[in-house]
Design a protein around this motif. Structure first.
Motif, PDB file in Angstrom:
ATOM      1  N   GLU A   1      -6.001   6.533  21.844  1.00  0.00           N
ATOM      2  CA  GLU A   1      -6.932   5.926  22.804  1.00  0.00           C
ATOM      3  C   GLU A   1      -6.968   4.402  22.640  1.00  0.00           C
ATOM      4  OE1 GLU A   1     -10.346   9.056  24.022  1.00  0.00           O
ATOM      5  OE2 GLU A   1     -10.547   8.219  22.005  1.00  0.00           O
ATOM      6  N   TYR A   2      -6.907   3.935  21.408  1.00  0.00           N
ATOM      7  CA  TYR A   2      -6.916   2.482  21.161  1.00  0.00           C
ATOM      8  C   TYR A   2      -5.684   1.830  21.787  1.00  0.00           C
ATOM      9  CZ  TYR A   2      -6.332  -1.963  18.830  1.00  0.00           C
ATOM     10  OH  TYR A   2      -6.117  -3.291  18.574  1.00  0.00           O
ATOM     11  N   TYR A   3      -4.502   2.385  21.498  1.00  0.00           N
ATOM     12  CA  TYR A   3      -3.272   1.801  22.039  1.00  0.00           C
ATOM     13  C   TYR A   3      -3.184   1.982  23.552  1.00  0.00           C
ATOM     14  CZ  TYR A   3      -1.241   0.795  17.458  1.00  0.00           C
ATOM     15  OH  TYR A   3      -0.994   0.277  16.218  1.00  0.00           O
ATOM     16  N   PHE A   4      -3.677   3.091  24.050  1.00  0.00           N
ATOM     17  CA  PHE A   4      -3.633   3.340  25.486  1.00  0.00           C
ATOM     18  C   PHE A   4      -4.431   2.282  26.251  1.00  0.00           C
ATOM     19  CE2 PHE A   4      -5.475   5.237  29.339  1.00  0.00           C
ATOM     20  CZ  PHE A   4      -4.307   5.605  30.009  1.00  0.00           C
ATOM     21  N   SER A   5      -5.544   1.888  25.692  1.00  0.00           N
ATOM     22  CA  SER A   5      -6.404   0.907  26.362  1.00  0.00           C
ATOM     23  C   SER A   5      -5.740  -0.470  26.392  1.00  0.00           C
ATOM     24  CB  SER A   5      -7.769   0.802  25.658  1.00  0.00           C
ATOM     25  OG  SER A   5      -7.626   0.281  24.344  1.00  0.00           O
TER      26      SER A   5
END
Length: 230
Positions: free
Chosen positions: A221-225
């Motif tokens: 989720e962190y990298y996706f954002s």
């Protein structure tokens, strides 16, 4: 070169239950991989989603993708191998007169791939190659930080060496789960574990998250954002 794109996605998952349909951003996780294929697939290629999950059938239908078969129960167990799933899909199409030069396997749990990654994989392939696979540079190194237990219960280096600094060790790579482009003739001779002629395409760590646990999901989720496919 004709490619069969295979997205394997069985219903069961012990590490993170329901991960294939868990919402990432504003859509189910598997939707990211399906949409990636739809944006990049060539006219002569084929997309096959191999699943036993009725929810995934519905998701695919909403994206305009018809799933050609329901994965047999014996191929949806914890012991079934990806190789078995691939061979099952190839046989399904060949029995209907459709033949492919390569299989492109894309794991649902590694969705942060870019078109440049796909292009690099395809450009790296030739007929003398068993597989081109995406990798990440591994921080852990068998010459320095990886150990095995001997018969006395003591730790020994996985690769015996006298390196004093990790930076001096040979570079090592880990499959990141994103893309595997495999020669169909090689697949018919044996599983991926038997391949000898393997080429790599390096992807950065921020596009190399492979989800198996909740900790992996939080990192995804962190990298996706912050992810940009350009």
């Amino acid at each position: 070169m004709r490619i069969l794109y295979i997205i394997p996605a069985r219903a069961g998952s012990k590490g993170l239950p329901g991960k294939n349909t868990k919402i990432l951003g504003d859509k189910p996780l598997i939707s990211h991989t399906i949409e990636f294929v739809l944006k990049n697939i060539k006219e002569n290629d084929e997309l096959c989603i191999s699943t036993d999950d009725d929810i995934i059938f519905s998701i695919a239908k909403d994206l305009g993708v018809e799933i050609p078969f329901k994965r047999p129960a014996e191929l949806a167990t914890d012991t079934a191998t990806t190789y078995d799933v691939i061979i099952h899909a190839l046989k399904f199409y060949e029995e209907r007169g459709q033949f492919f030069d390569c299989v492109m396997l894309l794991q649902v749990t590694s969705p942060l791939r870019a078109k440049t990654d796909l292009d690099n994989v395809i450009l790296s392939y030739d007929n003398d190659t068993d597989m081109v696979v995406t990798v990440k540079e591994s921080k852990e190194n068998p010459y320095f930080t990886l150990f095995e237990e001997d018969k006395n219960g003591l730790l020994v280096k996985s690769k015996i060496s006298n390196f004093q600094r990790r930076q001096d060790c040979p570079n090592v790579f880990a499959f990141n789960g994103s893309m595997y482009l495999m020669n169909v003739l090689s697949l018919k001779k044996g599983s991926m574990n038997e391949f000898k002629r393997i080429k790599k395409v390096i992807m950065p760590n921020e596009r190399s998250v492979d989800v198996d646990t909740m900790a992996d999901w939080i990192l995804l989720e962190y990298y996706f954002s912050n992810f940009n496919t350009n």
